[in-house]
Motif scaffolding. Structure first.
Motif, PDB file in Angstrom:
ATOM      1  N   ARG A 271       0.927  -1.164  -0.101  1.00  0.00           N
ATOM      2  CA  ARG A 271       0.011  -0.066  -0.067  1.00  0.00           C
ATOM      3  C   ARG A 271       1.074   1.331   0.026  1.00  0.00           C
ATOM      4  O   ARG A 271       0.553   2.185  -0.832  1.00  0.00           O
ATOM      5  N   ALA A 272       1.999   1.170   0.761  1.00  0.00           N
ATOM      6  CA  ALA A 272       3.114   2.193   0.646  1.00  0.00           C
ATOM      7  C   ALA A 272       3.713   2.710  -0.587  1.00  0.00           C
ATOM      8  O   ALA A 272       3.379   3.721  -1.060  1.00  0.00           O
ATOM      9  N   ASP A 276       3.801   5.950  -3.291  1.00  0.00           N
ATOM     10  CA  ASP A 276       5.172   6.460  -3.447  1.00  0.00           C
ATOM     11  C   ASP A 276       5.920   6.779  -2.051  1.00  0.00           C
ATOM     12  O   ASP A 276       6.449   7.734  -1.614  1.00  0.00           O
ATOM     13  N   LEU A 277       5.606   5.776  -1.203  1.00  0.00           N
ATOM     14  CA  LEU A 277       6.065   6.058   0.372  1.00  0.00           C
ATOM     15  C   LEU A 277       6.886   4.618   0.413  1.00  0.00           C
ATOM     16  O   LEU A 277       6.894   3.334  -0.395  1.00  0.00           O
ATOM     17  N   LYS A 278       7.985   4.691   1.346  1.00  0.00           N
ATOM     18  CA  LYS A 278       8.943   3.483   1.542  1.00  0.00           C
ATOM     19  C   LYS A 278       8.585   3.315   3.307  1.00  0.00           C
ATOM     20  O   LYS A 278       8.760   4.101   4.074  1.00  0.00           O
ATOM     21  N   MET A 279       8.119   2.285   3.556  1.00  0.00           N
ATOM     22  CA  MET A 279       7.832   1.807   4.835  1.00  0.00           C
ATOM     23  C   MET A 279       8.754   0.843   5.527  1.00  0.00           C
ATOM     24  O   MET A 279       8.910  -0.227   4.941  1.00  0.00           O
ATOM     25  N   ASN A 280       9.211   0.909   6.416  1.00  0.00           N
ATOM     26  CA  ASN A 280      10.266   0.020   7.019  1.00  0.00           C
ATOM     27  C   ASN A 280      10.375   0.057   8.835  1.00  0.00           C
ATOM     28  O   ASN A 280       9.690   0.916   9.322  1.00  0.00           O
ATOM     29  N   GLU A 281      11.206  -0.542   9.340  1.00  0.00           N
ATOM     30  CA  GLU A 281      11.378  -0.345  10.890  1.00  0.00           C
ATOM     31  C   GLU A 281      11.988   0.924  11.296  1.00  0.00           C
ATOM     32  O   GLU A 281      11.711   1.286  12.565  1.00  0.00           O
ATOM     33  N   TYR A 282      12.344   1.825  10.446  1.00  0.00           N
ATOM     34  CA  TYR A 282      13.023   2.939  10.851  1.00  0.00           C
ATOM     35  C   TYR A 282      11.924   4.315  10.729  1.00  0.00           C
ATOM     36  O   TYR A 282      12.112   5.286  11.161  1.00  0.00           O
ATOM     37  N   GLY A 283      11.029   4.151  10.117  1.00  0.00           N
ATOM     38  CA  GLY A 283       9.841   5.114   9.627  1.00  0.00           C
ATOM     39  C   GLY A 283       9.112   4.787   8.455  1.00  0.00           C
ATOM     40  O   GLY A 283       9.087   3.958   7.821  1.00  0.00           O
ATOM     41  N   VAL A 287       9.156   8.884  -0.803  1.00  0.00           N
ATOM     42  CA  VAL A 287      10.335   8.579  -1.821  1.00  0.00           C
ATOM     43  C   VAL A 287       9.811   9.109  -3.183  1.00  0.00           C
ATOM     44  O   VAL A 287      10.403   8.894  -4.325  1.00  0.00           O
ATOM     45  N   SER A 288       8.715   9.941  -3.546  1.00  0.00           N
ATOM     46  CA  SER A 288       8.212  10.367  -4.756  1.00  0.00           C
ATOM     47  C   SER A 288       9.494  11.142  -5.522  1.00  0.00           C
ATOM     48  O   SER A 288       9.543  11.417  -6.738  1.00  0.00           O
ATOM     49  N   GLU A 289      10.165  11.935  -4.851  1.00  0.00           N
ATOM     50  CA  GLU A 289      11.137  12.705  -5.324  1.00  0.00           C
ATOM     51  C   GLU A 289      12.692  11.987  -5.402  1.00  0.00           C
ATOM     52  O   GLU A 289      13.573  12.391  -5.690  1.00  0.00           O
ATOM     53  N   VAL A 290      12.717  10.595  -4.991  1.00  0.00           N
ATOM     54  CA  VAL A 290      13.846   9.854  -4.908  1.00  0.00           C
ATOM     55  C   VAL A 290      14.256   9.085  -6.114  1.00  0.00           C
ATOM     56  O   VAL A 290      13.370   8.281  -6.505  1.00  0.00           O
ATOM     57  N   GLY A 296      18.911   3.027   0.459  1.00  0.00           N
ATOM     58  CA  GLY A 296      19.032   3.165   1.825  1.00  0.00           C
ATOM     59  C   GLY A 296      17.753   3.059   2.669  1.00  0.00           C
ATOM     60  O   GLY A 296      16.648   2.987   1.883  1.00  0.00           O
ATOM     61  N   GLN A 297      17.905   2.653   4.017  1.00  0.00           N
ATOM     62  CA  GLN A 297      16.605   2.529   4.324  1.00  0.00           C
ATOM     63  C   GLN A 297      15.940   3.981   4.948  1.00  0.00           C
ATOM     64  O   GLN A 297      14.780   3.751   5.148  1.00  0.00           O
ATOM     65  N   ARG A 298      16.726   4.882   4.826  1.00  0.00           N
ATOM     66  CA  ARG A 298      16.007   6.274   5.520  1.00  0.00           C
ATOM     67  C   ARG A 298      16.107   7.199   4.415  1.00  0.00           C
ATOM     68  O   ARG A 298      16.155   8.244   4.630  1.00  0.00           O
ATOM     69  N   VAL A 299      15.830   6.840   3.149  1.00  0.00           N
ATOM     70  CA  VAL A 299      15.960   7.915   2.083  1.00  0.00           C
ATOM     71  C   VAL A 299      14.383   8.465   1.850  1.00  0.00           C
ATOM     72  O   VAL A 299      13.412   8.030   2.405  1.00  0.00           O
ATOM     73  N   GLY A 300      14.726   9.663   1.456  1.00  0.00           N
ATOM     74  CA  GLY A 300      13.378  10.306   1.289  1.00  0.00           C
ATOM     75  C   GLY A 300      12.932  11.266   2.510  1.00  0.00           C
ATOM     76  O   GLY A 300      13.465  11.369   3.421  1.00  0.00           O
ATOM     77  N   GLU A 301      11.795  11.904   2.358  1.00  0.00           N
ATOM     78  CA  GLU A 301      11.267  12.811   3.637  1.00  0.00           C
ATOM     79  C   GLU A 301      10.648  11.825   4.498  1.00  0.00           C
ATOM     80  O   GLU A 301       9.670  11.250   4.023  1.00  0.00           O
ATOM     81  N   ARG A 302      10.990  11.801   5.594  1.00  0.00           N
ATOM     82  CA  ARG A 302      10.459  10.936   6.900  1.00  0.00           C
ATOM     83  C   ARG A 302       9.057  11.687   7.096  1.00  0.00           C
ATOM     84  O   ARG A 302       8.945  13.022   7.445  1.00  0.00           O
ATOM     85  N   VAL A 303       8.018  10.964   6.879  1.00  0.00           N
ATOM     86  CA  VAL A 303       6.790  11.533   7.382  1.00  0.00           C
ATOM     87  C   VAL A 303       5.878  10.996   8.467  1.00  0.00           C
ATOM     88  O   VAL A 303       5.004  11.168   9.170  1.00  0.00           O
ATOM     89  N   GLY A 304       6.648   9.997   9.271  1.00  0.00           N
ATOM     90  CA  GLY A 304       6.223   9.302  10.331  1.00  0.00           C
ATOM     91  C   GLY A 304       6.737   8.313  10.941  1.00  0.00           C
ATOM     92  O   GLY A 304       8.068   7.851  10.274  1.00  0.00           O
ATOM     93  N   GLY A 305       6.743   7.753  12.008  1.00  0.00           N
ATOM     94  CA  GLY A 305       7.709   6.801  12.732  1.00  0.00           C
ATOM     95  C   GLY A 305       7.881   6.780  14.121  1.00  0.00           C
ATOM     96  O   GLY A 305       8.145   5.957  14.752  1.00  0.00           O
ATOM     97  N   THR A 306       7.504   8.050  14.809  1.00  0.00           N
ATOM     98  CA  THR A 306       7.897   8.166  16.183  1.00  0.00           C
ATOM     99  C   THR A 306       6.781   7.482  16.941  1.00  0.00           C
ATOM    100  O   THR A 306       6.959   6.718  17.878  1.00  0.00           O
ATOM    101  N   THR A 307       5.317   7.231  16.483  1.00  0.00           N
ATOM    102  CA  THR A 307       4.321   6.481  17.013  1.00  0.00           C
ATOM    103  C   THR A 307       3.922   5.706  16.092  1.00  0.00           C
ATOM    104  O   THR A 307       3.900   5.863  14.720  1.00  0.00           O
ATOM    105  N   GLU A 308       3.153   4.525  16.422  1.00  0.00           N
ATOM    106  CA  GLU A 308       2.285   3.516  15.330  1.00  0.00           C
ATOM    107  C   GLU A 308       1.491   4.457  14.518  1.00  0.00           C
ATOM    108  O   GLU A 308       1.302   4.087  13.487  1.00  0.00           O
ATOM    109  N   ASP A 309       0.576   5.234  15.475  1.00  0.00           N
ATOM    110  CA  ASP A 309      -0.436   6.047  14.747  1.00  0.00           C
ATOM    111  C   ASP A 309       0.001   6.853  13.405  1.00  0.00           C
ATOM    112  O   ASP A 309      -0.475   6.652  12.515  1.00  0.00           O
ATOM    113  N   GLU A 310       1.236   7.285  13.429  1.00  0.00           N
ATOM    114  CA  GLU A 310       1.821   7.905  12.439  1.00  0.00           C
ATOM    115  C   GLU A 310       1.880   6.829  11.086  1.00  0.00           C
ATOM    116  O   GLU A 310       1.882   7.339  10.205  1.00  0.00           O
TER     117      GLU A 310
END
Length: 580
Positions: A271-272, A276-283, A287-290, A296-310
């Protein structure tokens, strides 16, 4: 958290070894003591600190067993148990996980063939050695051979009810570590699966060294298996506990990832990708502009990951409760805003399936009622075993006994805080018949009918016949499964649930961690077919009334809401359901 379950397990091992050596009477005493210690409200380690007399306050614990309990806490072992282990060096838990192989059989197999492990048992069965033992024969050997594969799989996983207290214990410990900002269980134990592999615990911290160091120094640990910069593993009793420490701002992503299930996560990642999203254990990253999102695991603009809700919100999803994360339609429901309003532990108002010393329970009617009141219940049904095939040998109640017990329950009902219902757990015969006379059933408030023998093959016709009996209120542990021991009956759940709905009979989720029957995957179609669910503990002492939490989470795995559950109603609502 108390160590009652730990001590109970040791005494159960004691009983098995004594039984394997064909010692009479003592095994039953040890098992009764184990059951009562497991369910005792006070922590046995605190009683042991006060001496043997304090331990003897527990029902069924005499001088000899009390002395062994105190010895265990003073020395870390029990000399007589170690002697028995040396005399009979067998993997008792693994061998007895084969259906039909009990402790006495283990003793016989050891004496005759020197069998100590599941692999040795399998080899002996394949080689035709077992049938040569006096009293066994070809059919017994065939049954053992057929049960080996199931036992091997079962032995690799622990019961949720045995593992979860260790998970709670390590979570509580780590929550007290200053460097730990967030602590939560992960993996299958967080999804409340009926059996689990290892206990997984996740910590969010910006000082991983301090967390790992504290974890490795935990006094409850028997052994440090490994300890690295952000990971560590301990052995506590027979359980492996795995720790993973992640950065605080990545805790939500890691929690979502390591909770699983694998199928749930794969569908989320797809679904991610579609967005155009990348979802993993880091957030979760835009990645629409990547140019190369795999760089890498943390490429692109991070849009969530501090909480599960995000993590879920970034995918336009409602947060999904862990119990539902099995890729069984929960993601589509979250996208449509159609997730169920799941049952909560506080919704349960009473218990419709419990036992007392009248049959095989360990306590009086009054003590069970007081235990229910202490748990916050409004009502309790006393449903001791009736006589019948497969029922507890020699302790089931006759029809005359049941009539006498009704009067005893009524007398206690006038003197306790909770409302008491007089009931019975009757046996469901091979033909679906119920093992108590109709006039006695009519005099009772609650009739739980449950299968106890002949628990293989298709049981649909048998169970449908039982729920169609006009006096039956609850179909108890419908498939008769025992986790890590037997699969139980096969059932056409849609047909059974439809019959139960038509008859106004509730299908039970038996909360005993050895059963959890109905299982979650059958609760969902049962509810969809219109059947009501009863979440009962099958408690045999007050302490095991707390097993209700395992039943609640099992029902949640089946998408159950409070309106689906009979005993989420108050006492008047249950009386209406029972026709009282």
């Amino acid at each position: 958290m108390s160590r009652n379950a730990e001590v109970a397990s040791l005494l159960e091992e004691f009983a098995d070894l004594l039984e394997a050596k064909d010692i009479e009477y003592k095994p039953r005493a040890y098992r009764r003591a184990a059951e009562n210690i497991r369910g005792h409200p006070a922590a046995v380690e605190h009683l042991a600190a006060d001496g043997e007399d304090a331990v003897k306050e527990i029902e069924g614990v005499g001088d000899a067993i009390a002395a062994k309990v105190v010895e265990y806490f003073e020395t870390g072992g029990i000399e007589e148990l170690d002697d028995l282990r040396n005399e009979l060096p067998v993997d008792m838990a693994a061998l007895t996980s084969v259906e039909g192989v009990g402790p006495k059989t283990v003793g016989t197999l050891y004496d005759a063939l020197g069998i100590t492990t599941l692999d040795e048992l399998g080899a002996a069965a394949e080689n035709g050695e077992i049938q040569e033992i006096s009293g066994f024969g070809e059919k017994t050997e065939e049954n053992i051979r057929e049960g080996i594969e199931f036992a091997r799989e079962a032995h690799e996983r622990e019961l949720l009810g045995e593992a979860r207290p260790y998970g709670d214990r390590v979570r509580d410990f780590l929550s007290g570590v200053d460097a730990a900002a967030e602590v939560e269980l992960a993996g299958s134990i967080r999804r409340w699966r009926p059996t689990i592999g290892d206990v997984d615990v996740l910590v969010g911290s910006d000082d991983a060294d301090a967390v790992v160091s504290a974890f490795a120094d935990w006094e409850a640990a028997d052994m440090v298996i490994e300890a690295g910069e952000s990971k560590a593993s301990l052995r506590v009793d027979d359980f492996r506990i795995d720790l993973r420490v992640v950065a605080e701002n990545e805790f939500g992503a890691a929690l979502q990832y390591f909770t699983g299930s694998k199928d749930h996560n794969v569908t989320l990642r797809n679904r991610a990708i579609d967005r155009d999203l990348k979802m993993n254990e880091y957030g979760i990253f835009d990645v629409s502009e990547v140019e190369n999102s795999d760089s890498g695991q943390r490429v692109g603009e991070r849009v969530g990951g501090t909480t599960e809700d995000e993590m879920y919100d970034a995918l336009d999803l409602d947060w999904i409760p862990p119990e539902l994360r099995e890729d069984r339609g929960e993601i589509a429901a979250a996208a449509d805003g159609a997730l169920p309003d799941l049952l909560e532990i506080g919704d349960v108002c009473g218990d419709l399936h419990t036992h007392t010393e009248w049959s095989d329970g360990g306590n009086t009617i009054r003590e069970m009622a007081e235990g229910a009141a202490a748990l916050g219940h409004d009502y309790l049904a006393i449903t001791d075993h009736a006589t019948g095939p497969g029922m507890v040998g020699g302790v089931g109640l006759s029809d005359a006994d049941l009539r006498e017990q009704i009067e005893a329950i009524r007398a206690v009902d006038d003197e306790v805080e909770v409302d008491l219902f007089a009931g019975v757990e009757a046996n469901v015969g091979a033909d679906g018949s119920v093992s108590v006379a109709d006039d006695v059933l009519d005099a009772l408030d609650v009739v739980v009918a449950a299968p106890h023998a002949g628990l293989d093959g298709d049981g649909t016709d048998r169970l449908v016949t039982a729920v169609e009996h006009p006096e039956v209120d609850v179909l108890g542990h419908p498939t008769g499964r025992m986790l890590n021991q037997r699969d139980g009956l096969d059932v056409d759940i849609e047909r059974l649930a439809g019959a139960a709905a038509d008859a106004g009979v509730a299908l039970e989720v038996n909360s005993d961690p050895r059963r959890l029957d109905l299982q979650g995957s059958l609760v969902k179609p049962a509810v969809e077919a219109g059947a009501s669910i009863a979440i009962d503990t099958d408690a045999h002492q007050p302490g095991t009334l707390e097993y209700v939490r395992y039943g609640v989470h099992t029902a949640r795995r089946g998408w159950a809401e409070a309106d689906d559950v009979v005993n989420a109603r108050g006492a008047d609502g249950v009386r209406e359901f029972l026709g009282l």
